[in-house]
Write a protein that holds these residues in place. Sequence first.
Motif, PDB file in Angstrom:
ATOM      1  N   LEU A 115       0.826  -1.208   0.000  1.00 15.06           N
ATOM      2  CA  LEU A 115       0.000   0.000   0.000  1.00 15.06           C
ATOM      3  C   LEU A 115       0.860   1.259   0.000  1.00 15.06           C
ATOM      4  O   LEU A 115       1.999   1.248   0.434  1.00 15.06           O
ATOM      5  CB  LEU A 115      -0.909   0.018   1.234  1.00 15.06           C
ATOM      6  N   THR A 116       0.276   2.352  -0.466  1.00 17.62           N
ATOM      7  CA  THR A 116       0.936   3.641  -0.325  1.00 17.62           C
ATOM      8  C   THR A 116       0.874   4.044   1.155  1.00 17.62           C
ATOM      9  O   THR A 116       0.030   3.538   1.912  1.00 17.62           O
ATOM     10  CB  THR A 116       0.240   4.722  -1.165  1.00 17.62           C
ATOM     11  N   PRO A 117       1.741   4.950   1.599  1.00 15.22           N
ATOM     12  CA  PRO A 117       1.689   5.382   2.997  1.00 15.22           C
ATOM     13  C   PRO A 117       0.302   5.889   3.423  1.00 15.22           C
ATOM     14  O   PRO A 117      -0.164   5.576   4.521  1.00 15.22           O
ATOM     15  CB  PRO A 117       2.748   6.483   3.057  1.00 15.22           C
ATOM     16  N   ALA A 118      -0.351   6.664   2.568  1.00 13.41           N
ATOM     17  CA  ALA A 118      -1.684   7.196   2.911  1.00 13.41           C
ATOM     18  C   ALA A 118      -2.719   6.081   2.990  1.00 13.41           C
ATOM     19  O   ALA A 118      -3.566   6.069   3.890  1.00 13.41           O
ATOM     20  CB  ALA A 118      -2.108   8.247   1.886  1.00 13.41           C
ATOM     21  N   GLU A 119      -2.655   5.134   2.053  1.00 17.95           N
ATOM     22  CA  GLU A 119      -3.581   4.000   2.090  1.00 17.95           C
ATOM     23  C   GLU A 119      -3.360   3.174   3.348  1.00 17.95           C
ATOM     24  O   GLU A 119      -4.315   2.737   4.001  1.00 17.95           O
ATOM     25  CB  GLU A 119      -3.383   3.117   0.855  1.00 17.95           C
ATOM     26  N   ARG A 120      -2.101   2.976   3.684  1.00 21.45           N
ATOM     27  CA  ARG A 120      -1.785   2.181   4.871  1.00 21.45           C
ATOM     28  C   ARG A 120      -2.296   2.868   6.127  1.00 21.45           C
ATOM     29  O   ARG A 120      -2.850   2.211   7.016  1.00 21.45           O
ATOM     30  CB  ARG A 120      -0.271   1.970   4.946  1.00 21.45           C
ATOM     31  N   ALA A 121      -2.118   4.174   6.208  1.00 21.67           N
ATOM     32  CA  ALA A 121      -2.605   4.916   7.370  1.00 21.67           C
ATOM     33  C   ALA A 121      -4.114   4.791   7.494  1.00 21.67           C
ATOM     34  O   ALA A 121      -4.636   4.524   8.589  1.00 21.67           O
ATOM     35  CB  ALA A 121      -2.193   6.378   7.252  1.00 21.67           C
ATOM     36  N   ALA A 122      -4.824   4.977   6.390  1.00 25.88           N
ATOM     37  CA  ALA A 122      -6.286   4.890   6.423  1.00 25.88           C
ATOM     38  C   ALA A 122      -6.738   3.495   6.838  1.00 25.88           C
ATOM     39  O   ALA A 122      -7.662   3.346   7.649  1.00 25.88           O
ATOM     40  CB  ALA A 122      -6.859   5.253   5.055  1.00 25.88           C
ATOM     41  N   TYR A 123      -6.087   2.490   6.290  1.00 20.86           N
ATOM     42  CA  TYR A 123      -6.464   1.108   6.606  1.00 20.86           C
ATOM     43  C   TYR A 123      -6.195   0.783   8.073  1.00 20.86           C
ATOM     44  O   TYR A 123      -7.046   0.230   8.766  1.00 20.86           O
ATOM     45  CB  TYR A 123      -5.697   0.143   5.707  1.00 20.86           C
ATOM     46  N   VAL A 124      -5.005   1.125   8.561  1.00 25.27           N
ATOM     47  CA  VAL A 124      -4.632   0.822   9.943  1.00 25.27           C
ATOM     48  C   VAL A 124      -5.549   1.532  10.919  1.00 25.27           C
ATOM     49  O   VAL A 124      -6.053   0.927  11.875  1.00 25.27           O
ATOM     50  CB  VAL A 124      -3.161   1.219  10.196  1.00 25.27           C
ATOM     51  N   LEU A 125      -5.793   2.817  10.702  1.00 25.63           N
ATOM     52  CA  LEU A 125      -6.626   3.579  11.631  1.00 25.63           C
ATOM     53  C   LEU A 125      -8.063   3.070  11.635  1.00 25.63           C
ATOM     54  O   LEU A 125      -8.701   3.003  12.688  1.00 25.63           O
ATOM     55  CB  LEU A 125      -6.597   5.060  11.254  1.00 25.63           C
ATOM     56  N   ARG A 126      -8.537   2.695  10.463  1.00 30.22           N
ATOM     57  CA  ARG A 126      -9.922   2.225  10.344  1.00 30.22           C
ATOM     58  C   ARG A 126     -10.088   0.802  10.869  1.00 30.22           C
ATOM     59  O   ARG A 126     -10.974   0.519  11.680  1.00 30.22           O
ATOM     60  CB  ARG A 126     -10.347   2.291   8.868  1.00 30.22           C
ATOM     61  N   GLU A 127      -9.230  -0.117  10.409  1.00 31.32           N
ATOM     62  CA  GLU A 127      -9.420  -1.531  10.713  1.00 31.32           C
ATOM     63  C   GLU A 127      -8.854  -1.933  12.071  1.00 31.32           C
ATOM     64  O   GLU A 127      -9.440  -2.753  12.777  1.00 31.32           O
ATOM     65  CB  GLU A 127      -8.774  -2.387   9.615  1.00 31.32           C
ATOM     66  N   ALA A 128      -7.701  -1.390  12.438  1.00 30.53           N
ATOM     67  CA  ALA A 128      -7.065  -1.808  13.681  1.00 30.53           C
ATOM     68  C   ALA A 128      -7.545  -1.010  14.885  1.00 30.53           C
ATOM     69  O   ALA A 128      -7.581  -1.531  16.003  1.00 30.53           O
ATOM     70  CB  ALA A 128      -5.542  -1.682  13.556  1.00 30.53           C
ATOM     71  N   PHE A 129      -7.924   0.257  14.664  1.00 34.37           N
ATOM     72  CA  PHE A 129      -8.285   1.108  15.789  1.00 34.37           C
ATOM     73  C   PHE A 129      -9.716   1.633  15.725  1.00 34.37           C
ATOM     74  O   PHE A 129     -10.130   2.404  16.586  1.00 34.37           O
ATOM     75  CB  PHE A 129      -7.299   2.270  15.892  1.00 34.37           C
ATOM     76  N   ALA A 130     -10.457   1.199  14.696  1.00 35.73           N
ATOM     77  CA  ALA A 130     -11.893   1.480  14.589  1.00 35.73           C
ATOM     78  C   ALA A 130     -12.224   2.971  14.586  1.00 35.73           C
ATOM     79  O   ALA A 130     -13.280   3.390  15.082  1.00 35.73           O
ATOM     80  CB  ALA A 130     -12.656   0.772  15.706  1.00 35.73           C
ATOM     81  N   TYR A 131     -11.334   3.800  14.024  1.00 32.16           N
ATOM     82  CA  TYR A 131     -11.669   5.212  13.864  1.00 32.16           C
ATOM     83  C   TYR A 131     -12.709   5.355  12.761  1.00 32.16           C
ATOM     84  O   TYR A 131     -12.691   4.633  11.762  1.00 32.16           O
ATOM     85  CB  TYR A 131     -10.426   6.010  13.469  1.00 32.16           C
ATOM     86  N   GLY A 132     -13.626   6.305  12.920  1.00 31.90           N
ATOM     87  CA  GLY A 132     -14.580   6.611  11.867  1.00 31.90           C
ATOM     88  C   GLY A 132     -13.885   7.342  10.736  1.00 31.90           C
ATOM     89  O   GLY A 132     -12.775   7.866  10.896  1.00 31.90           O
ATOM     90  N   TYR A 133     -14.540   7.415   9.578  1.00 32.86           N
ATOM     91  CA  TYR A 133     -13.910   8.038   8.423  1.00 32.86           C
ATOM     92  C   TYR A 133     -13.597   9.511   8.668  1.00 32.86           C
ATOM     93  O   TYR A 133     -12.574  10.024   8.196  1.00 32.86           O
ATOM     94  CB  TYR A 133     -14.788   7.881   7.186  1.00 32.86           C
ATOM     95  N   ARG A 134     -14.482  10.206   9.388  1.00 33.23           N
ATOM     96  CA  ARG A 134     -14.216  11.611   9.688  1.00 33.23           C
ATOM     97  C   ARG A 134     -12.961  11.743  10.557  1.00 33.23           C
ATOM     98  O   ARG A 134     -12.124  12.612  10.319  1.00 33.23           O
ATOM     99  CB  ARG A 134     -15.406  12.233  10.404  1.00 33.23           C
ATOM    100  N   GLU A 135     -12.827  10.836  11.537  1.00 32.78           N
ATOM    101  CA  GLU A 135     -11.644  10.857  12.398  1.00 32.78           C
ATOM    102  C   GLU A 135     -10.385  10.516  11.603  1.00 32.78           C
ATOM    103  O   GLU A 135      -9.332  11.140  11.793  1.00 32.78           O
ATOM    104  CB  GLU A 135     -11.817   9.865  13.549  1.00 32.78           C
ATOM    105  N   VAL A 136     -10.487   9.522  10.735  1.00 31.54           N
ATOM    106  CA  VAL A 136      -9.345   9.150   9.891  1.00 31.54           C
ATOM    107  C   VAL A 136      -8.908  10.347   9.053  1.00 31.54           C
ATOM    108  O   VAL A 136      -7.712  10.647   8.943  1.00 31.54           O
ATOM    109  CB  VAL A 136      -9.698   7.963   8.976  1.00 31.54           C
ATOM    110  N   ALA A 137      -9.883  11.036   8.482  1.00 30.30           N
ATOM    111  CA  ALA A 137      -9.581  12.207   7.653  1.00 30.30           C
ATOM    112  C   ALA A 137      -8.846  13.271   8.461  1.00 30.30           C
ATOM    113  O   ALA A 137      -7.873  13.873   7.985  1.00 30.30           O
ATOM    114  CB  ALA A 137     -10.871  12.781   7.079  1.00 30.30           C
TER     115      ALA A 137
END
Length: 303
Positions: A115-137
Amino acid sequence: MDDFERQRGRLFGIAYRMTGTATDAEEIVQDAWLRWQDVDRTTVRDPDAYLAKVVTNLSIRQLTSARARREMYVGQWLPEPVLTGRSEFDALGPLEVVAERESVSFALLLLLERLTPAERAAYVLREAFAYGYREVAELIGTSEANARQLASRAGKKLSAEGPRQQPVDQAGWRKLVERFIAAARLGEIEELEKLLAEGVVSRADSGGKVSAARNVLVGRDRVARYLVGALQRFGVGIEARLTEANGGPALVAVGPEGTIMAICFIGVGPEGVTDVQFVMNPEKLAFAVAQLSQIGGLPDLSW
């Protein structure tokens, strides 16, 4: 407790999943701590979100620069293992549910490299830490729509690599691996081949610092002959101990003086052993060695 210390474990978890390297994660957390000392706390409305954002962005920066350096890396690059399952040294905290274990599994960390760094960040924050999309953004510094797109793109790339990893049957894994080790030690290539899947893959990460295959090996015959040859040349006095690393079963190769020579992750599927990943670079074993030093040496880690 200070806000930073309360969040330290979570911050390390974000950085480790982002970079795949425990030593980088430690440096990122330390850098975040220094920044936390300099910030005017009265201007920080949500310390948890602030610290998570700092660590996320430091991780993205580190991952971007690390990828350029990895082009010069000698041989195969593999993630840096972290021993888990023992509260005395578990830097990732208790991995109490399947999702938590999967998010630090060696297999997933290896896939996240696609993954690209940004994709990896979005995936990790969403899947591993259950952040909502607004929080991820907010943590990444992008729009909510783009955060959704990044996470979706990451998920599709990972799905294209194959089905999600199934929970490991520890008893079955142990039985197969014990037969695998015995066949390799005795030089029984035909018996070893019977335990390997047809498309079995072997990788060794030595960083050019110890002797190991620098290329990926594929197929029963090649992998079996390599493993037998390596054990015959370098396996004298080496003890294989079962342990837990990255939330799953692994082998630790222990030298005559109790030193960790390698940590090996063995993937198992319906056809037998599907992959063998050796982390042998001493620099990548340093974190695990430090973990063990906290409890005075290498214990019997067999589960």
